[in-house]
Design a protein around this motif. Structure first.
Motif, PDB file in Angstrom:
ATOM      1  N   ARG A   1     -11.617   7.982   7.414  1.00 41.11           N
ATOM      2  CA  ARG A   1     -12.377   6.808   6.370  1.00 41.11           C
ATOM      3  C   ARG A   1     -12.461   7.458   5.079  1.00 41.11           C
ATOM      4  O   ARG A   1     -11.818   6.725   4.245  1.00 41.11           O
ATOM      5  CB  ARG A   1     -13.770   6.536   6.936  1.00 41.11           C
ATOM      6  CG  ARG A   1     -14.169   5.410   5.937  1.00 41.11           C
ATOM      7  CD  ARG A   1     -15.863   5.421   6.227  1.00 41.11           C
ATOM      8  NE  ARG A   1     -16.403   6.397   5.947  1.00 41.11           N
ATOM      9  CZ  ARG A   1     -16.753   6.715   4.693  1.00 41.11           C
ATOM     10  NH1 ARG A   1     -16.551   6.006   3.613  1.00 41.11           N
ATOM     11  NH2 ARG A   1     -17.345   8.010   4.568  1.00 41.11           N
ATOM     12  N   ARG A   2     -12.875   8.524   4.833  1.00 46.36           N
ATOM     13  CA  ARG A   2     -13.174   9.196   3.552  1.00 46.36           C
ATOM     14  C   ARG A   2     -11.731   9.465   2.723  1.00 46.36           C
ATOM     15  O   ARG A   2     -11.500   9.271   1.406  1.00 46.36           O
ATOM     16  CB  ARG A   2     -13.776  10.487   3.628  1.00 46.36           C
ATOM     17  CG  ARG A   2     -14.212  10.938   2.151  1.00 46.36           C
ATOM     18  CD  ARG A   2     -15.182  12.044   2.392  1.00 46.36           C
ATOM     19  NE  ARG A   2     -15.263  12.992   1.139  1.00 46.36           N
ATOM     20  CZ  ARG A   2     -16.200  13.908   1.190  1.00 46.36           C
ATOM     21  NH1 ARG A   2     -16.895  14.279   1.951  1.00 46.36           N
ATOM     22  NH2 ARG A   2     -16.386  14.678  -0.150  1.00 46.36           N
TER      23      ARG A   2
ATOM     24  N   ARG B   1      -1.093   7.945   4.366  1.00 47.35           N
ATOM     25  CA  ARG B   1      -1.887   6.861   4.671  1.00 47.35           C
ATOM     26  C   ARG B   1      -1.493   6.555   6.432  1.00 47.35           C
ATOM     27  O   ARG B   1      -2.371   5.580   6.759  1.00 47.35           O
ATOM     28  CB  ARG B   1      -1.131   5.862   3.563  1.00 47.35           C
ATOM     29  CG  ARG B   1      -1.761   5.884   2.494  1.00 47.35           C
ATOM     30  CD  ARG B   1      -1.085   4.677   1.622  1.00 47.35           C
ATOM     31  NE  ARG B   1      -1.159   4.547   0.037  1.00 47.35           N
ATOM     32  CZ  ARG B   1      -2.344   4.397  -0.484  1.00 47.35           C
ATOM     33  NH1 ARG B   1      -3.341   3.611   0.045  1.00 47.35           N
ATOM     34  NH2 ARG B   1      -2.624   4.789  -1.965  1.00 47.35           N
TER      35      ARG B   1
ATOM     36  N   GLU C   1     -11.866  15.197  -1.461  1.00 52.37           N
ATOM     37  CA  GLU C   1     -11.970  13.931  -0.298  1.00 52.37           C
ATOM     38  C   GLU C   1     -11.170  14.288   0.685  1.00 52.37           C
ATOM     39  O   GLU C   1     -11.167  13.571   1.849  1.00 52.37           O
ATOM     40  CB  GLU C   1     -11.552  12.769  -1.239  1.00 52.37           C
ATOM     41  CG  GLU C   1     -12.232  12.347  -2.360  1.00 52.37           C
ATOM     42  CD  GLU C   1     -13.709  11.842  -1.815  1.00 52.37           C
ATOM     43  OE1 GLU C   1     -14.066  11.025  -1.101  1.00 52.37           O
ATOM     44  OE2 GLU C   1     -15.010  12.784  -2.258  1.00 52.37           O
TER      45      GLU C   1
ATOM     46  N   ALA D   1      -7.226   4.405  -1.935  1.00 52.58           N
ATOM     47  CA  ALA D   1      -7.234   2.983  -2.178  1.00 52.58           C
ATOM     48  C   ALA D   1      -8.260   2.898  -3.700  1.00 52.58           C
ATOM     49  O   ALA D   1      -8.310   1.798  -4.007  1.00 52.58           O
ATOM     50  CB  ALA D   1      -8.023   2.409  -1.132  1.00 52.58           C
ATOM     51  N   SER D   2      -8.644   4.184  -3.955  1.00 57.92           N
ATOM     52  CA  SER D   2      -9.714   3.975  -5.219  1.00 57.92           C
ATOM     53  C   SER D   2      -8.958   3.724  -6.373  1.00 57.92           C
ATOM     54  O   SER D   2      -7.887   4.253  -6.694  1.00 57.92           O
ATOM     55  CB  SER D   2     -10.626   5.108  -5.211  1.00 57.92           C
ATOM     56  OG  SER D   2      -9.855   6.241  -5.636  1.00 57.92           O
TER      57      SER D   2
ATOM     58  N   GLU E   1     -10.288   5.834   1.674  1.00 58.14           N
ATOM     59  CA  GLU E   1     -10.903   5.306   0.840  1.00 58.14           C
ATOM     60  C   GLU E   1     -10.610   5.877  -0.440  1.00 58.14           C
ATOM     61  O   GLU E   1     -10.528   5.232  -1.747  1.00 58.14           O
ATOM     62  CB  GLU E   1     -12.327   5.308   0.819  1.00 58.14           C
ATOM     63  CG  GLU E   1     -13.255   4.323   1.959  1.00 58.14           C
ATOM     64  CD  GLU E   1     -14.593   4.496   2.148  1.00 58.14           C
ATOM     65  OE1 GLU E   1     -15.095   5.294   1.426  1.00 58.14           O
ATOM     66  OE2 GLU E   1     -15.278   3.758   2.561  1.00 58.14           O
TER      67      GLU E   1
ATOM     68  N   GLU F   1       0.988  -1.152  -0.030  1.00 57.99           N
ATOM     69  CA  GLU F   1       0.025  -0.085   0.016  1.00 57.99           C
ATOM     70  C   GLU F   1       1.018   1.140   0.026  1.00 57.99           C
ATOM     71  O   GLU F   1       0.568   2.209  -0.743  1.00 57.99           O
ATOM     72  CB  GLU F   1      -1.067   0.118   1.126  1.00 57.99           C
ATOM     73  CG  GLU F   1      -2.036  -0.897   1.120  1.00 57.99           C
ATOM     74  CD  GLU F   1      -3.068  -0.885   2.352  1.00 57.99           C
ATOM     75  OE1 GLU F   1      -2.827   0.107   3.184  1.00 57.99           O
ATOM     76  OE2 GLU F   1      -3.846  -1.605   2.535  1.00 57.99           O
TER      77      GLU F   1
END
Length: 504
Positions: free
Chosen positions: A334-335, A241, A287, A341-342, A338, A101
């Motif tokens: 969380r947003r 991250r 985001e 990770a998209s 996400e 990641e």
């Protein structure tokens, strides 16, 4: 759990002769008083990268090492100067998901595979101070690299490394290097073993044809600025991250600079190519916005409560603030994760990479940078002047607050345009950027105050509904309103100094 350490080191070509008795000269470099032989270690590392070596080209490396005192998986990420961050995890057969990641901003989702095996016979010496503590480590390495991409190709060399111990003065590297150079030891031409190994055992990846950027042109200035920003965005990804302090703020600011550059430099870069990239950058900034905006608001409210005299803090103010913070922060975090990770984010990184490799240059890209970029700054400044003059002419109230916030966004674009132009325009661009930044800061504080007042109102309502005193929230609300009125009085004076660009 991953362990993170910071390495500060320099690499050198091997000494010219087998006789290294002169290493004792290093004991005269303060605070080094002696050298201690720590023996020989056999190290065996397999390095992983994408087939087109995206990690290596991004100044990062990922290896699985056995032997020595630090067996395991190591991900190395660049830091300023001679430093790197090394993130370690225990040995396993496959690349750990956590490290996979952390490489995504560089790999952009491409598969990781073994690319080279490097075996080193390492002779280690500690450089000790008067108390017998190691302040640095010097190692002599005999290296063999075997390609995993092109079977049968290998390379061999020897090299030297000097790595500072934790807490050692970085200036020590400079002083030690003087002694090494005096004895004929020069800095290595490659930044790392894996970079040299791949250079000597693997054919260079074929790049696209790309557009030629004329040196010294407006296009060259814009391209250099974009490259710095894209590299910064990639470097910040792992920090975001891992929720490192200020990482989200720095990434969001980098995104804004990228958007601003692509907007103000439409005369240099074809907007049919750059506008879709700008739109995706806007999405990513949006985001990240909840997490960063919450950080700013939380710190503002917490500082406000702490500054109040004890007799003005009535009821469970701290507990309610903490509960609000926990709920809002969790959703914002969380947003952020996400988004990173998209597939959409990875496609954005691909678009930015293509923009650098094959810039969509227009005719004016070959023009004189001082002329082309000055026009871009003036054009952005004209938009700011229209918005700010209109906002300041409005009567006080919510509509005026919204108009000032709208003008503040234009001020950011002017400031980012001056940053792009600064290498060509020099002091005039720097001066204008500084003045516009003052306008941006005052109007930004005003907007933050407006947001804070609304949150304080909601907290007061929630406290009242729970049977708690709302007095403290009202006091803070009043303070924010008074501070906002003071900023409103300061803004016209700051704007008057920035109203004319004076770039000529």
């Amino acid at each position: 759990m991953a362990q993170s350490i910071q390495e500060t080191e320099r690499k050198y070509a091997a000494p010219a002769a087998d006789d290294i008795s002169w290493l004792s000269d290093l004991a005269g470099v303060d605070p080094v008083v002696s050298l201690a032989d720590r023996g020989v270690h056999e190290l065996d590392a397999v390095y992983y990268d994408t087939e087109d070596l995206r990690l290596t080209s991004g100044s990062a490396s990922l290896r699985r090492r056995t032997g020595g005192t630090d067996e395991g998986w190591h991900l190395k990420l660049p830091l300023p100067g001679d430093s790197r961050e090394e993130i370690r995890l225990p040995l396993s057969e496959e690349v750990p998901d956590e490290l996979r990641e952390l490489t995504l901003s560089r790999t952009r989702g491409a598969d990781l595979r073994p690319v080279v095996r490097i075996r080193s016979t390492r002779s280690v010496r500690d450089l000790l101070d008067a108390e017998g503590s190691a302040v640095a480590e010097l190692s002599l390495d005999s290296v063999r690299a075997d390609s995993r991409l092109v079977p049968g190709l290998h390379a061999m060399w020897t090299e030297m490394e000097v790595e500072l111990a934790e807490g050692a003065d970085p200036k020590l590297l400079k002083h030690l290097e003087k002694v090494l150079r005096k004895n004929g030891v020069e800095r290595a031409s490659s930044p790392s073993k894996v970079a040299r190994a791949l250079q000597e055992t693997t054919p260079a990846p074929r790049g696209g044809a790309g557009a030629e950027v004329e040196p010294g042109s407006a296009g060259a200035h814009v391209q250099a600025y974009l490259e710095r920003l894209v590299r910064a965005l990639i470097d910040l990804d792992p920090a975001v991250r891992r929720d490192r302090p200020d990482a989200v703020h720095r990434m969001r600011t980098t995104i804004r600079r990228l958007r601003g550059c692509l907007r103000s430099c439409r005369s240099v870069l074809d907007r049919e190519v750059t506008d879709p990239v700008r739109a995706e950058l806007k999405w990513l900034a949006g985001e990240l916005a909840p997490e960063r905006d919450h950080e700013v608001l939380r710190d503002r409210l917490t500082a406000g409560v702490r500054a109040l005299p004890g007799e003005l803090v009535l009821g469970p103010v701290g507990a309610r603030l903490q509960a609000w913070d926990a709920a809002e922060q969790a959703e914002a975090r969380r947003r952020t994760l996400e988004a990173l990770a998209s597939p959409r984010y990875l496609r954005l990184l691909e678009s930015l990479t293509r923009l650098l490799e094959d810039p969509p240059l227009r005719a004016k890209a070959s023009g004189r940078p001082e002329k082309v970029l000055a026009k871009a700054v003036v054009k952005e400044h004209r938009r700011l002047r229209t918005r700010m003059d209109r906002a300041l002419a409005m009567p006080a109230g919510s509509e005026r607050d919204a108009a000032i916030h709208h003008a503040r966004k234009a001020a950011k674009r002017v400031r980012y345009a001056t940053e792009t132009a600064r290498p060509a325009l020099g002091k005039p661009a720097k001066r204008l950027g500084k003045r516009v930044r003052t306008v941006q800061r005052i109007s930004g504080d005003q907007h933050d105050g407006v947001v804070a007042r609304e949150v304080l109102r909601r907290l007061a309502i929630a406290a009242h509904a729970a049977g708690e005193p709302g007095f403290t929230w009202g006091v803070l609300h009043g303070q924010e309103r008074a501070a906002g009125q003071a900023r409103t009085r300061r803004l016209p004076r700051a704007w008057e100094r920035a109203r004319k660009p004076h770039l000529g």
